[in-house]
Design a protein around this motif. Sequence first.
Motif, PDB file in Angstrom:
ATOM      1  N   CYS A 220       0.826  -1.212   0.000  1.00 28.20           N
ATOM      2  CA  CYS A 220       0.000   0.000   0.000  1.00 28.20           C
ATOM      3  C   CYS A 220       0.857   1.258   0.000  1.00 28.20           C
ATOM      4  CB  CYS A 220      -0.933  -0.010   1.208  1.00 28.20           C
ATOM      5  SG  CYS A 220      -2.210  -1.292   1.148  1.00 28.20           S
ATOM      6  N   ARG A 221       1.916   1.259   0.786  1.00 29.98           N
ATOM      7  CA  ARG A 221       2.801   2.428   0.823  1.00 29.98           C
ATOM      8  C   ARG A 221       3.469   2.654  -0.530  1.00 29.98           C
ATOM      9  NH1 ARG A 221       6.006   2.126   6.661  1.00 29.98           N
ATOM     10  NH2 ARG A 221       4.161   2.366   7.984  1.00 29.98           N
TER      11      ARG A 221
ATOM     12  N   ASP B 137      -7.117   3.884   2.467  1.00 29.89           N
ATOM     13  CA  ASP B 137      -8.369   4.639   2.534  1.00 29.89           C
ATOM     14  C   ASP B 137      -9.555   3.763   2.909  1.00 29.89           C
ATOM     15  OD1 ASP B 137      -7.518   7.363   1.564  1.00 29.89           O
ATOM     16  OD2 ASP B 137      -6.836   6.150  -0.120  1.00 29.89           O
TER      17      ASP B 137
ATOM     18  N   VAL C 147      -2.311   5.182   5.435  1.00 27.01           N
ATOM     19  CA  VAL C 147      -1.823   4.466   4.259  1.00 27.01           C
ATOM     20  C   VAL C 147      -2.970   3.926   3.414  1.00 27.01           C
ATOM     21  CG1 VAL C 147      -0.426   2.503   3.477  1.00 27.01           C
ATOM     22  CG2 VAL C 147       0.296   3.831   5.464  1.00 27.01           C
TER      23      VAL C 147
ATOM     24  N   LYS D  23       1.641   7.765  -6.351  1.00 29.55           N
ATOM     25  CA  LYS D  23       0.610   8.808  -6.478  1.00 29.55           C
ATOM     26  C   LYS D  23      -0.779   8.254  -6.776  1.00 29.55           C
ATOM     27  CE  LYS D  23       3.928  11.794  -5.981  1.00 29.55           C
ATOM     28  NZ  LYS D  23       4.169  12.415  -4.646  1.00 29.55           N
TER      29      LYS D  23
ATOM     30  N   ARG E  89       1.052   4.415  -2.726  1.00 32.66           N
ATOM     31  CA  ARG E  89       0.966   5.819  -2.322  1.00 32.66           C
ATOM     32  C   ARG E  89       2.109   6.610  -2.961  1.00 32.66           C
ATOM     33  NH1 ARG E  89      -3.843   7.478  -0.652  1.00 32.66           N
ATOM     34  NH2 ARG E  89      -4.504   6.661   1.354  1.00 32.66           N
TER      35      ARG E  89
ATOM     36  N   ARG F 296      -6.606   6.765  -4.524  1.00 27.70           N
ATOM     37  CA  ARG F 296      -7.104   6.105  -3.319  1.00 27.70           C
ATOM     38  C   ARG F 296      -6.498   4.713  -3.263  1.00 27.70           C
ATOM     39  NH1 ARG F 296     -13.098   5.518  -2.128  1.00 27.70           N
ATOM     40  NH2 ARG F 296     -12.343   5.523   0.018  1.00 27.70           N
ATOM     41  N   VAL F 297      -6.270   4.226  -2.061  1.00 26.10           N
ATOM     42  CA  VAL F 297      -5.725   2.885  -1.874  1.00 26.10           C
ATOM     43  C   VAL F 297      -6.713   2.071  -1.043  1.00 26.10           C
ATOM     44  CG1 VAL F 297      -3.873   1.504  -0.876  1.00 26.10           C
ATOM     45  CG2 VAL F 297      -3.337   3.665  -2.022  1.00 26.10           C
TER      46      VAL F 297
END
Length: 208
Positions: free
Chosen positions: A140-141, A170, A168, A147, A144, A150-151
């Motif tokens: 997940c990071r 959403d 980290v 860019k 992020r 939403r994760v």
Amino acid sequence: MAIFADRAEAGRELADELADWRGADAAVLGIPRGGVVVAAEVARALGLPLGVAVVRKLGAPSHEEFAVGAIADGVRIVDPAAVRQGGVTAAQLASVEERERAELERRTRAFGPDAIDVAGRTVIIVDDGVATGSTALAACRAQRARKAGRVILAVPVAPAGWRPEASVVDAYVCPHRIADFWAVGQFYEDFSQTEDEEVARLLARDLP
């Protein structure tokens, strides 16, 4: 006790939980290798493109399934409590990380994780389950950092008390949150290892 016959069945059930994302401006990224099998079913059901989120677990030398951390492109997570619990020395951790970085690079070359541009898009990161959570959080990071708009982290099964970091992730989707949790494999009748060839086949099948 097993919940799923195999990863494909888990993916179909997980897709039902993600039905609101059908046809959205989103992409499904599976964590190789087993997570890609689950993700392929999700992507197919939702009509979304399928890609990969390459990440490697840092396992304790005495028990490699016990994660003390994880790495992804530009991301390194180490859990000090897990390191102590696993009795892992600094030298052992360095050795494990060196080996796993080599495998991370190999899988990155093999699976091409940058095939999908995630900038500004929703990404649904899928694995076959969560145990300690290090691998999922590293994935997940990494998105992020690419860019992603939403994760969303989506897994079929995880420990009842585990939650991802709100900074980290959403949204977190997990239909089976188990109190008596030992290992992801205990919830599958067939938890056989997924090979590179199957991952490549699933990714190729998703190509336009």
